[in-house]
Structures are given as structure tokens and as C-alpha cells.
Design a protein around this motif. Structure first.
Motif, PDB file in Angstrom:
ATOM      1  N   LEU A 185      25.974   3.040  26.789  1.00 37.96           N
ATOM      2  CA  LEU A 185      25.350   1.793  27.244  1.00 37.96           C
ATOM      3  C   LEU A 185      25.578   0.665  26.241  1.00 37.96           C
ATOM      4  O   LEU A 185      25.910  -0.457  26.625  1.00 37.96           O
ATOM      5  CB  LEU A 185      23.849   2.007  27.465  1.00 37.96           C
ATOM      6  N   LEU A 186      25.405   0.977  24.965  1.00 36.99           N
ATOM      7  CA  LEU A 186      25.613  -0.047  23.933  1.00 36.99           C
ATOM      8  C   LEU A 186      27.072  -0.518  23.902  1.00 36.99           C
ATOM      9  O   LEU A 186      27.340  -1.722  23.791  1.00 36.99           O
ATOM     10  CB  LEU A 186      25.215   0.489  22.566  1.00 36.99           C
ATOM     11  N   LYS A 187      28.004   0.419  24.000  1.00 40.44           N
ATOM     12  CA  LYS A 187      29.423   0.070  23.960  1.00 40.44           C
ATOM     13  C   LYS A 187      29.850  -0.735  25.180  1.00 40.44           C
ATOM     14  O   LYS A 187      30.854  -1.430  25.145  1.00 40.44           O
ATOM     15  CB  LYS A 187      30.277   1.335  23.854  1.00 40.44           C
ATOM     16  N   ASN A 188      29.095  -0.642  26.256  1.00 37.19           N
ATOM     17  CA  ASN A 188      29.426  -1.358  27.479  1.00 37.19           C
ATOM     18  C   ASN A 188      28.538  -2.591  27.683  1.00 37.19           C
ATOM     19  O   ASN A 188      28.285  -3.000  28.818  1.00 37.19           O
ATOM     20  CB  ASN A 188      29.357  -0.415  28.684  1.00 37.19           C
ATOM     21  N   GLN A 189      28.081  -3.154  26.586  1.00 36.21           N
ATOM     22  CA  GLN A 189      27.356  -4.424  26.546  1.00 36.21           C
ATOM     23  C   GLN A 189      26.099  -4.489  27.422  1.00 36.21           C
ATOM     24  O   GLN A 189      25.819  -5.517  28.024  1.00 36.21           O
ATOM     25  CB  GLN A 189      28.282  -5.591  26.912  1.00 36.21           C
ATOM     26  N   TYR A 190      25.341  -3.413  27.460  1.00 33.80           N
ATOM     27  CA  TYR A 190      24.074  -3.462  28.172  1.00 33.80           C
ATOM     28  C   TYR A 190      22.974  -4.094  27.320  1.00 33.80           C
ATOM     29  O   TYR A 190      21.897  -4.344  27.802  1.00 33.80           O
ATOM     30  CB  TYR A 190      23.644  -2.059  28.620  1.00 33.80           C
ATOM     31  N   GLY A 191      23.255  -4.312  26.058  1.00 30.40           N
ATOM     32  CA  GLY A 191      22.249  -4.881  25.155  1.00 30.40           C
ATOM     33  C   GLY A 191      21.393  -3.778  24.571  1.00 30.40           C
ATOM     34  O   GLY A 191      21.179  -2.734  25.196  1.00 30.40           O
ATOM     35  N   TYR A 192      20.902  -4.018  23.378  1.00 33.28           N
ATOM     36  CA  TYR A 192      20.154  -2.983  22.664  1.00 33.28           C
ATOM     37  C   TYR A 192      18.880  -2.576  23.400  1.00 33.28           C
ATOM     38  O   TYR A 192      18.650  -1.402  23.671  1.00 33.28           O
ATOM     39  CB  TYR A 192      19.822  -3.444  21.239  1.00 33.28           C
ATOM     40  N   PHE A 193      18.035  -3.552  23.736  1.00 31.97           N
ATOM     41  CA  PHE A 193      16.745  -3.210  24.335  1.00 31.97           C
ATOM     42  C   PHE A 193      16.889  -2.679  25.758  1.00 31.97           C
ATOM     43  O   PHE A 193      16.143  -1.787  26.169  1.00 31.97           O
ATOM     44  CB  PHE A 193      15.784  -4.404  24.263  1.00 31.97           C
ATOM     45  N   THR A 194      17.853  -3.179  26.508  1.00 34.72           N
ATOM     46  CA  THR A 194      18.117  -2.637  27.842  1.00 34.72           C
ATOM     47  C   THR A 194      18.592  -1.191  27.729  1.00 34.72           C
ATOM     48  O   THR A 194      18.121  -0.315  28.477  1.00 34.72           O
ATOM     49  CB  THR A 194      19.177  -3.489  28.572  1.00 34.72           C
ATOM     50  N   SER A 195      19.504  -0.934  26.808  1.00 33.26           N
ATOM     51  CA  SER A 195      20.006   0.428  26.585  1.00 33.26           C
ATOM     52  C   SER A 195      18.880   1.356  26.166  1.00 33.26           C
ATOM     53  O   SER A 195      18.769   2.485  26.669  1.00 33.26           O
ATOM     54  CB  SER A 195      21.097   0.424  25.516  1.00 33.26           C
ATOM     55  N   MET A 196      18.041   0.880  25.265  1.00 30.97           N
ATOM     56  CA  MET A 196      16.918   1.696  24.785  1.00 30.97           C
ATOM     57  C   MET A 196      15.949   1.989  25.931  1.00 30.97           C
ATOM     58  O   MET A 196      15.504   3.132  26.100  1.00 30.97           O
ATOM     59  CB  MET A 196      16.199   0.975  23.646  1.00 30.97           C
ATOM     60  N   LEU A 197      15.633   0.984  26.718  1.00 31.59           N
ATOM     61  CA  LEU A 197      14.710   1.172  27.833  1.00 31.59           C
ATOM     62  C   LEU A 197      15.267   2.162  28.860  1.00 31.59           C
ATOM     63  O   LEU A 197      14.551   3.077  29.299  1.00 31.59           O
ATOM     64  CB  LEU A 197      14.411  -0.172  28.506  1.00 31.59           C
ATOM     65  N   LEU A 198      16.532   2.009  29.214  1.00 33.60           N
ATOM     66  CA  LEU A 198      17.150   2.952  30.153  1.00 33.60           C
ATOM     67  C   LEU A 198      17.161   4.370  29.594  1.00 33.60           C
ATOM     68  O   LEU A 198      16.868   5.336  30.312  1.00 33.60           O
ATOM     69  CB  LEU A 198      18.575   2.507  30.490  1.00 33.60           C
ATOM     70  N   ALA A 199      17.483   4.504  28.324  1.00 27.54           N
ATOM     71  CA  ALA A 199      17.502   5.830  27.688  1.00 27.54           C
ATOM     72  C   ALA A 199      16.108   6.447  27.699  1.00 27.54           C
ATOM     73  O   ALA A 199      15.950   7.639  28.000  1.00 27.54           O
ATOM     74  CB  ALA A 199      18.034   5.715  26.267  1.00 27.54           C
ATOM     75  N   ILE A 200      15.099   5.655  27.400  1.00 23.11           N
ATOM     76  CA  ILE A 200      13.714   6.162  27.390  1.00 23.11           C
ATOM     77  C   ILE A 200      13.280   6.573  28.798  1.00 23.11           C
ATOM     78  O   ILE A 200      12.646   7.622  28.980  1.00 23.11           O
ATOM     79  CB  ILE A 200      12.758   5.119  26.787  1.00 23.11           C
ATOM     80  N   ILE A 201      13.619   5.767  29.791  1.00 18.66           N
ATOM     81  CA  ILE A 201      13.255   6.101  31.176  1.00 18.66           C
ATOM     82  C   ILE A 201      13.911   7.413  31.598  1.00 18.66           C
ATOM     83  O   ILE A 201      13.251   8.313  32.137  1.00 18.66           O
ATOM     84  CB  ILE A 201      13.639   4.953  32.139  1.00 18.66           C
ATOM     85  N   ILE A 202      15.200   7.542  31.339  1.00 17.43           N
ATOM     86  CA  ILE A 202      15.910   8.770  31.729  1.00 17.43           C
ATOM     87  C   ILE A 202      15.384   9.969  30.945  1.00 17.43           C
ATOM     88  O   ILE A 202      15.192  11.056  31.501  1.00 17.43           O
ATOM     89  CB  ILE A 202      17.431   8.597  31.575  1.00 17.43           C
ATOM     90  N   MET A 203      15.114   9.778  29.653  1.00 18.43           N
ATOM     91  CA  MET A 203      14.573  10.866  28.841  1.00 18.43           C
ATOM     92  C   MET A 203      13.192  11.283  29.360  1.00 18.43           C
ATOM     93  O   MET A 203      12.888  12.475  29.424  1.00 18.43           O
ATOM     94  CB  MET A 203      14.488  10.445  27.370  1.00 18.43           C
ATOM     95  N   THR A 204      12.382  10.326  29.765  1.00 15.14           N
ATOM     96  CA  THR A 204      11.063  10.636  30.315  1.00 15.14           C
ATOM     97  C   THR A 204      11.195  11.452  31.595  1.00 15.14           C
ATOM     98  O   THR A 204      10.463  12.428  31.804  1.00 15.14           O
ATOM     99  CB  THR A 204      10.277   9.329  30.585  1.00 15.14           C
ATOM    100  N   ILE A 205      12.147  11.081  32.434  1.00 18.32           N
ATOM    101  CA  ILE A 205      12.394  11.843  33.666  1.00 18.32           C
ATOM    102  C   ILE A 205      12.836  13.263  33.324  1.00 18.32           C
ATOM    103  O   ILE A 205      12.363  14.236  33.920  1.00 18.32           O
ATOM    104  CB  ILE A 205      13.439  11.126  34.551  1.00 18.32           C
TER     105      ILE A 205
END
Length: 108
Positions: free
Chosen positions: A79-99
Motif C-alpha cells: 500500500l505504501l509503495k503504491n502511494q496510498y499514503g501512510y495513514f490510509t495504508s495504516m488504517l486499511l492494514a488495521i481494518i484487515i488485521m481486525t477482520i
């Protein structure tokens, strides 16, 4: 005193990783991958209770809960390498990890 020692160790690991990452990300990643906090917690539990059965159970559960984290790290990197932005990448990672944690709880 035990709380102070735990806080110092956790803080030192965070500072060391952030400083090492400025020079060598491989060494910083290695330090981050080491279960320093886990082993410190196990040791503190042992000193406080001498309950090796409790520590063994905790270590086993710790292993199980590491499993949902493993696919998140390459995803976060992608996500970071594909320019999703740090906080967007972190939020998506946290959501998926929570799932993944939720699904793991349903399986167990």
C-alpha cells in the motif's frame, strides 16, 4: 518498579528501531522482529508468579495471534509503495488485521 522496567524496555526498543532504520532498515527490521517485548513479559511473569504453565499458555497464544499479522506486513508495504499514503495504508492494514483476528477467534 516492574512497570518502570517494562516501560523502559519497550521505549528503548522503539527508539532503537527508529534510529537504526535511519541507517539500515534490515537491522531495524531484525530488531523489530525479535520477540523482545514478549520475552521480557514472560520473564516478568516468571519473576512475579513462577507459573511456567501460564507462561507456556501465553507463548502458545502469542504464536497464534501472530499469524493474522503476517499477511498484513507485506500488504502494508505494498500500500505504501503504491502511494496510498501512510495513514490510509495504516488504517486499511488495521481494518484487515481486525477482520483476520475476528475470523481467527471464530475458528478457535
Amino acid at each position: 518498579m516492574a512497570y518502570f522496567i517494562k516501560i523502559i524496555i519497550a521505549t528503548l526498543v522503539i527508539v532503537l528501531v527508529t534510529e537504526l532504520s535511519k541507517k539500515d532498515t534490515k537491522i531495524a527490521a531484525l530488531l523489530l522482529a525479535l520477540p523482545i517485548i514478549s520475552f521480557t513479559a514472560y520473564t516478568m511473569i516468571w519473576f512475579e508468579s513462577k507459573d511456567t504453565e501460564k507462561i507456556a499458555q501465553l507463548a502458545n497464544e502469542n504464536f497464534i495471534y501472530v499469524l493474522p499479522v503476517m499477511p498484513i506486513l507485506p500488504l502494508f508495504s505494498w500500500l505504501l509503495k503504491n502511494q496510498y499514503g501512510y495513514f490510509t495504508s495504516m488504517l486499511l492494514a488495521i481494518i484487515i488485521m481486525t477482520i483476520l483476528f475476528y475470523l481467527l477467534q471464530k475458528i478457535l
